[in-house]
Design an enzyme around this catalytic site. Structure first.
Site, PDB file in Angstrom:
ATOM      1  N   CYS A 110       0.792  -1.301  -0.013  1.00 30.89           N
ATOM      2  CA  CYS A 110       0.193   0.114   0.003  1.00 30.89           C
ATOM      3  C   CYS A 110       0.825   1.145   0.094  1.00 30.89           C
ATOM      4  O   CYS A 110       1.056   1.982   1.006  1.00 30.89           O
ATOM      5  CB  CYS A 110      -0.826   0.056   1.210  1.00 30.89           C
ATOM      6  SG  CYS A 110      -2.046  -1.620   1.379  1.00 30.89           S
ATOM      7  N   LYS A 142       7.222   5.418   2.568  1.00 31.73           N
ATOM      8  CA  LYS A 142       8.097   4.531   3.442  1.00 31.73           C
ATOM      9  C   LYS A 142       8.877   3.512   2.358  1.00 31.73           C
ATOM     10  O   LYS A 142       9.853   2.943   2.431  1.00 31.73           O
ATOM     11  CB  LYS A 142       7.056   3.249   4.032  1.00 31.73           C
ATOM     12  CG  LYS A 142       6.278   4.106   5.341  1.00 31.73           C
ATOM     13  CD  LYS A 142       5.529   3.199   5.952  1.00 31.73           C
ATOM     14  CE  LYS A 142       4.705   3.702   7.100  1.00 31.73           C
ATOM     15  NZ  LYS A 142       4.067   4.799   6.629  1.00 31.73           N
ATOM     16  N   ASP A 154      -6.469  -8.158 -11.791  1.00 35.25           N
ATOM     17  CA  ASP A 154      -4.894  -7.938 -12.321  1.00 35.25           C
ATOM     18  C   ASP A 154      -4.188  -9.402 -11.818  1.00 35.25           C
ATOM     19  O   ASP A 154      -4.393  -9.878 -10.856  1.00 35.25           O
ATOM     20  CB  ASP A 154      -4.148  -7.004 -11.358  1.00 35.25           C
ATOM     21  CG  ASP A 154      -2.740  -6.714 -11.927  1.00 35.25           C
ATOM     22  OD1 ASP A 154      -2.483  -7.309 -12.811  1.00 35.25           O
ATOM     23  OD2 ASP A 154      -2.163  -5.684 -11.206  1.00 35.25           O
ATOM     24  N   ASP A 184      -0.142   0.097  -5.233  1.00 37.49           N
ATOM     25  CA  ASP A 184      -1.329   0.941  -4.597  1.00 37.49           C
ATOM     26  C   ASP A 184      -2.495   0.813  -5.719  1.00 37.49           C
ATOM     27  O   ASP A 184      -2.157   0.629  -6.987  1.00 37.49           O
ATOM     28  CB  ASP A 184      -0.839   2.349  -4.479  1.00 37.49           C
ATOM     29  CG  ASP A 184      -1.694   3.046  -3.366  1.00 37.49           C
ATOM     30  OD1 ASP A 184      -1.377   2.911  -2.225  1.00 37.49           O
ATOM     31  OD2 ASP A 184      -2.711   3.573  -3.955  1.00 37.49           O
ATOM     32  N   GLY A 224       4.638   6.771  -1.657  1.00 39.76           N
ATOM     33  CA  GLY A 224       6.118   6.422  -1.662  1.00 39.76           C
ATOM     34  C   GLY A 224       7.034   6.875  -0.493  1.00 39.76           C
ATOM     35  O   GLY A 224       8.134   6.549  -0.458  1.00 39.76           O
ATOM     36  N   CYS A 270      -1.685   3.784  11.206  1.00 41.82           N
ATOM     37  CA  CYS A 270      -1.409   5.281  11.857  1.00 41.82           C
ATOM     38  C   CYS A 270      -2.669   5.363  12.719  1.00 41.82           C
ATOM     39  O   CYS A 270      -3.320   6.307  12.716  1.00 41.82           O
ATOM     40  CB  CYS A 270      -0.989   6.152  10.973  1.00 41.82           C
ATOM     41  SG  CYS A 270      -2.340   6.552   9.748  1.00 41.82           S
ATOM     42  N   ASP A 274       0.983  -1.261   4.780  1.00 35.77           N
ATOM     43  CA  ASP A 274       0.616   0.100   5.532  1.00 35.77           C
ATOM     44  C   ASP A 274      -0.663   0.253   5.131  1.00 35.77           C
ATOM     45  O   ASP A 274      -1.185   0.946   4.380  1.00 35.77           O
ATOM     46  CB  ASP A 274       1.499   1.224   4.930  1.00 35.77           C
ATOM     47  CG  ASP A 274       1.325   2.416   5.787  1.00 35.77           C
ATOM     48  OD1 ASP A 274       0.793   2.272   6.811  1.00 35.77           O
ATOM     49  OD2 ASP A 274       1.792   3.558   5.375  1.00 35.77           O
TER      50      ASP A 274
END
Length: 429
Positions: A244, A250, A298, A268, A248, A367, A314
């Site tokens: 995720c 991280k 995909d 992403d 960019g 977070c 993340d």
């Protein structure tokens, strides 16, 4: 701008934030100032400061206004906030002036309400706990379960102004050299206590105009976010997936830890976010990253099943750990949002797990400060996946106190970071 014009702009911005209640306030503010380029930098900071002070104390200011017999309109919220900050009623009446670029004079009813406000202390013991802590009523039980006796200290810290942290890009420089370069431009910083790459600024600064930022020596990133990347513990020879990746942040930290070697796949579901990462990657001098847009149907992930040494998830989350930076988010969050996020997080974890090679590791991070999104999400994952186990990260980039934690939890009150959670999961051989 005059004080009256600044107040008028603040009221206008608060009105837009209240009207567009489901849109993030920082995005609304960005559009607001873009449409009013005549507002200079100093005036913009003054307007933003008052607006964000109101957002951080929205529940408390609304409670005081309710006691004074009024609904919390943008005009009254701004006026009450200024009164609690020490502005006198006479000065406030003068700022609410008639005329061009002014907010307009206070009506008799507005003046009566502001006169009735008891403006000694913004926070009082008679307030309900949820109001005192600036959180929605329905969220209080969850947070009491998370923090226990330190609840008020933790939530008070979440209402304070956040620090501005930088990650030094050691592909281009050292922390000491970056700190010296910033000092030469008049910016004082201190090394972050937990991250080996972090620098912390004092007060509000515009770092994007500095040479170290422009040439990729530093990147804006909270210390807690840096530690999440460190927990993945990637090595230069590895294949790493940032599942995720967003814009960019991280990914850049992982590339730095890998010395620009090995291979990183940054994925992403948002093409806009992935495109936004290109400029950051170039500025940092990173060239071991492949970007991939995840779309329905995909086959990219199926072809790479079980092939990554490290996978970072993340996950999309409530963002409750970032309330210092995004105080408006607490006004938008609902129980329905949480329920939808929990389902989405579980689905993402299951998909990402299939990409981890035997013996490889996956770090699940948020977070968020909510146990439902953190520890309970991990417990549910382990119940579904007997081929994974929870381990301590043992990364040499982490401080010793965090290396042996099977689940890392960071908070503003205890650690001085945003609220972050990270758990390291290893796929059994």
């Amino acid at each position: 701008m005059t004080p009256s014009a600044r107040l008028a702009a603040s009221v206008d911005l608060l009105s837009e934030i209240k009207t567009l209640s489901r849109k993030p306030a920082d995005a609304i503010a960005s559009d607001f100032f873009r449409e009013r380029r005549y507002i200079g930098g100093g005036d913009r900071r003054a307007v933003s400061s008052l607006v964000w002070d109101v957002m951080r104390s929205w529940y408390r200011l609304s409670w005081h206004l309710s006691l004074a017999g009024a609904e919390p309109t943008p005009r009254l919220l701004a006026g009450a906030c200024l009164l609690f900050q020490g502005t006198t009623l006479k000065e406030l009446t003068e700022q609410f002036a008639d005329g061009r670029f002014c907010a307009g004079a206070l009506s008799l009813s507005e003046r009566n309400v502001l006169t009735r406000l008891k403006t000694g202390a913004l926070v009082t013991e008679t307030m309900p706990l949820s109001v005192r802590c600036e959180i929605p009523d329905w969220l209080l039980p969850e947070l009491q379960q998370t923090f226990g006796e330190t609840l008020e200290q933790e939530l008070t810290a979440l209402s304070e102004t956040a620090s501005l942290d930088m990650r030094v890009n050691i592909l281009r420089t050292t922390r000491e050299e970056a700190q010296s370069a910033l000092r030469q431009e008049g910016f004082l910083t201190t090394p972050t206590p937990l991250s080996p790459w972090g620098l912390r600024f004092k007060g509000r600064v515009s770092v994007t105009s500095t040479a170290p930022f422009k040439d990729g020596r530093i990147e804006i990133q909270d210390e807690g976010s840096q530690l999440v990347a460190a927990a993945l513990d990637p090595a230069p020879e590895m294949r790493v997936l940032d599942y995720c990746a967003g814009a960019g942040g991280k990914t850049l930290a992982l590339a730095m830890m890998m010395q620009n070697k090995g291979h990183i796949a940054a994925c992403d579901v948002s093409e806009k976010r992935l495109t936004g990462a290109v400029k950051r990657l170039r500025r940092a001098g990173v060239h071991n990253v492949e970007r991939h847009l995840l779309v329905s149907g995909d086959k990219w992930t199926k072809r790479r099943a079980g092939s990554f040494d490290r996978v970072l998830v993340d996950a999309p989350c409530s963002g409750t750990g970032t309330w210092r930076r995004n105080p408006d988010a607490r006004l938008r969050l609902t129980q329905v949002d949480i329920d939808e996020l929990l389902e989405k997080q579980a689905a993402i974890l299951d998909k990402a797990a299939a990409l981890v090679k035997p013996g490889g590791r996956m770090v699940y991070a948020t977070c968020s400060i909510l146990s439902a999104e953190n520890t309970r999400q991990i417990e549910s994952f382990l119940a579904r996946h007997a081929d994974f186990r929870l381990i301590a990260p043992q990364s040499s980039s982490l401080p010793h106190a965090l290396r042996d934690c099977d689940m890392i939890s960071l908070t503003p009150y205890r650690d001085g970071t945003d609220g972050f959670f990270a758990a390291t999961l290893e796929r059994k051989e």
